[in-house]
Design an enzyme around this catalytic site. Structure first.
Site, PDB file in Angstrom:
ATOM      1  N   HIS A 101      -3.199 -68.369  66.188  1.00 30.28           N
ATOM      2  CA  HIS A 101      -3.725 -66.934  65.954  1.00 30.28           C
ATOM      3  C   HIS A 101      -2.961 -66.052  65.004  1.00 30.28           C
ATOM      4  CE1 HIS A 101      -6.264 -67.926  69.495  1.00 30.28           C
ATOM      5  NE2 HIS A 101      -6.590 -66.639  69.542  1.00 30.28           N
ATOM      6  N   LYS A 160      -6.572 -69.162  80.724  1.00 30.70           N
ATOM      7  CA  LYS A 160      -6.296 -68.618  82.058  1.00 30.70           C
ATOM      8  C   LYS A 160      -5.285 -67.375  82.244  1.00 30.70           C
ATOM      9  CE  LYS A 160      -1.718 -71.167  82.550  1.00 30.70           C
ATOM     10  NZ  LYS A 160      -0.930 -72.395  83.207  1.00 30.70           N
TER      11      LYS A 160
END
Length: 192
Positions: free
Chosen positions: A37, A102
């Site tokens: 990222h 999650k």
């Protein structure tokens, strides 16, 4: 409700989803964690393109373990999504439609989900082998030097996921516990 989706998806594909629904996802899913990222943001800051098409894409926050002989991928359980919160709104604004991981997300991510008609789906943590069973193909896309955090293209069939953040602003991490407590209170009153 249960839905079957195939990537790439549109806002219209995602519009019926509600927090708590289940999704069986098929098609192309890209992998990226923190380090990838960061590199994606550096590309964008330089005016360069992402290493995959963002529009309608699904991005799974996973760092798969090495595969055993004869397997496509090792265990592929989700990593904590909050580590991508600083980057996710920008990617959603570029057209990414699905995030898979999650854990809870911050308010900026929640606002970007609603603004873009996107979703955040949870993969079952601790069940990396189950998630890996959905992967039918894998190709390295870029940044192999990042090891398990490199960007990969997965071809998945019926990857089992749960809608956590929906395009209308629903958040299962808020509504789920509230519904549980309301049901518990109702049951306790019926025992009196």
């Amino acid at each position: 409700m249960q839905y079957r989706l195939t990537t790439p998806v549109t806002r219209e594909d995602l519009a019926p989803l509600r927090a708590g629904d289940t999704v069986l996802l098929s098609g192309t899913v890209y992998t990226a964690r923190d380090a990838a990222h960061k590199r994606m943001m550096e590309l964008l800051d330089r005016g360069e393109r992402l290493p995959f098409p963002a529009e309608g894409s699904a991005l799974y926050y996973v760092g798969p373990t090495p595969e055993r002989p004869g397997e496509i991928i090792g265990a592929a359980g989700p990593t904590t999504s909050g580590r991508m919160d600083a980057y996710s709104p920008r990617l959603l604004d570029l057209g990414q439609a699905i995030m898979i991981g999650k854990g809870v997300r911050n308010d900026a991510v929640k606002e970007a989900v609603v603004r873009n008609g996107a979703v955040y789906l949870a993969a079952l943590g601790g069940a990396g082998a189950l998630m890996a069973a959905s992967v039918k193909g894998l190709e390295m896309v870029c940044w192999e030097d990042l090891g398990c955090e490199a960007v990969r293209r997965l071809e998945v069939v019926d990857m089992p996921l749960t809608v956590i953040l929906d395009p209308q602003g629903g958040d299962l991490y808020q509504s789920g516990p509230a519904a549980y407590l309301a049901d518990l209170e109702r049951k306790q009153k019926s025992c009196l």
